[in-house]
Scaffold this active site. Structure first.
Site, PDB file in Angstrom:
ATOM      1  N   ASP A  80      15.847  16.643 -28.208  1.00 42.04           N
ATOM      2  CA  ASP A  80      14.763  15.741 -27.818  1.00 42.04           C
ATOM      3  C   ASP A  80      13.466  16.507 -27.549  1.00 42.04           C
ATOM      4  O   ASP A  80      13.488  17.670 -27.165  1.00 42.04           O
ATOM      5  CB  ASP A  80      15.122  15.004 -26.524  1.00 42.04           C
ATOM      6  CG  ASP A  80      15.979  13.786 -26.784  1.00 42.04           C
ATOM      7  OD1 ASP A  80      16.014  13.320 -27.931  1.00 42.04           O
ATOM      8  OD2 ASP A  80      16.604  13.315 -25.815  1.00 42.04           O
ATOM      9  N   GLU A  95       0.822  -1.212   0.000  1.00 43.31           N
ATOM     10  CA  GLU A  95       0.000   0.000   0.000  1.00 43.31           C
ATOM     11  C   GLU A  95       0.855   1.260   0.000  1.00 43.31           C
ATOM     12  O   GLU A  95       0.344   2.378  -0.047  1.00 43.31           O
ATOM     13  CB  GLU A  95      -0.930   0.026   1.219  1.00 43.31           C
ATOM     14  CG  GLU A  95      -2.090  -0.940   1.148  1.00 43.31           C
ATOM     15  CD  GLU A  95      -2.939  -0.750  -0.103  1.00 43.31           C
ATOM     16  OE1 GLU A  95      -3.147   0.395  -0.521  1.00 43.31           O
ATOM     17  OE2 GLU A  95      -3.371  -1.773  -0.660  1.00 43.31           O
ATOM     18  N   ARG A 119      20.691  10.212 -19.246  1.00 45.51           N
ATOM     19  CA  ARG A 119      20.946  10.593 -20.644  1.00 45.51           C
ATOM     20  C   ARG A 119      21.140  12.096 -20.803  1.00 45.51           C
ATOM     21  O   ARG A 119      21.578  12.551 -21.855  1.00 45.51           O
ATOM     22  CB  ARG A 119      19.861  10.044 -21.577  1.00 45.51           C
ATOM     23  CG  ARG A 119      18.495  10.615 -21.402  1.00 45.51           C
ATOM     24  CD  ARG A 119      17.450   9.747 -22.081  1.00 45.51           C
ATOM     25  NE  ARG A 119      17.747   9.470 -23.477  1.00 45.51           N
ATOM     26  CZ  ARG A 119      17.639  10.349 -24.466  1.00 45.51           C
ATOM     27  NH1 ARG A 119      17.251  11.575 -24.211  1.00 45.51           N
ATOM     28  NH2 ARG A 119      17.915   9.997 -25.711  1.00 45.51           N
TER      29      ARG A 119
END
Ligand code: SAM
Length: 250
Positions: A175, A122, A160
């Site tokens: 990107d 949980e 990255r």
């Protein structure tokens, strides 16, 4: 060098992801250090119990505060009585955290060390969130069974961004999201596949024409798929004119 310390009940889950490709290369190049710590090793008692039933009932199990707390203290090398005693990011992976995106990845990539804590069951005893961790990250509005895959996503996205991590040093800058826009489409050989060709501009050999095509494709794609992003992008007069011709309000 960015050091990741990942606290988990399932260190074996990280094997494949951390042992190949970009993350592995970044480790080998000394750009990142990845340390996996089994929370169970810090659970006192013969059975090293890490979870217990919730007070006042309800389904599921809750991760006990002691093992996580002791694991973090072992990493920091001192006792923690509250968040003021923690001077580096101690991040809970939780679907209730702030949403992870490229902006957060860039923020985390500036840090020298990140401690990531993966939940299970949980989730965590609330005192871990309130008095030990100082950040909470969610990778999206859905619920996974554990924080390991979210932690892998954070490590990948942050790694990255580190200078030298990608073969093309400019790669991350172009990107999607880093530039503010979604990235333009890519094509590679062959020039015709099943009758489908490659846009003329990319075959033209004219650098300026290629750049104009890519910029316009990035603008078009962003306008079509994520128009909300355009508000945060610095637009040239040519960009505005192109978007106006599409019918965008800029
Ligand atoms: N009961 C919790 C709730 O409703 O908020 C969900 C617990 S989930 C089943 C177990 C663990 O998976 C969490 O403690 C967290 O570490 C991880 N987790 C699940 N979904 C996540 C997400 N979207 N982002 C980050 N971590 C997530």
């Amino acid at each position: 060098m960015l050091r990741f310390d990942i606290l988990t009940l399932f260190p074996g889950l990280f094997c494949g992801v951390f042992e190949e490709s970009i993350v592995r290369r970044a480790v080998d190049a000394g750009l990142v250090e990845l340390n996996l710590h089994n929370i169970r090793d810090h659970a006192p008692g013969k059975h090293h119990v890490t979870d217990d039933t919730p007070y006042a009932g309800g389904g599921g199990m809750v991760m006990k505060p002691e093992p996580i707390w002791l694991a973090v203290e072992a990493l920091l090398g001192h006792e923690v009585m509250g968040p003021a005693d923690v001077d580096q990011p101690v991040i809970l992976l939780t679907p209730q955290g702030r949403r992870f995106d490229q902006r957060v990845a860039v923020e985390l990539a500036q840090k020298p060390r990140l401690i990531l804590i993966c939940g299970r069951y949980e989730g965590f005893d609330e005192r871990v969130r309130a008095h030990l961790a100082n950040d909470e990250i969610s990778i999206g509005d859905f619920v996974l069974s554990g924080g390991e895959i979210p932690a892998m996503a954070v490590v990948e996205a942050v790694t990255r961004l580190l200078p030298g991590a990608l073969g093309d040093p400019m790669g991350a800058l172009k990107d999607s999201y880093t530039s503010g826009l979604l990235e333009y489409p890519h094509y590679t050989r062959p020039p015709v596949w099943r009758g489908y060709g490659v846009p003329e501009a990319l075959l033209s050999g004219h650098h300026a024409e290629v750049e104009r095509w890519r910029r316009q494709q990035a603008l078009l794609r962003t306008w079509q798929r994520r128009p909300d992003l355009l508000a945060g992008v610095e637009l040239s007069d040519a960009d505005r004119e192109f978007l106006r011709r599409l019918g965008a309000e800029v």
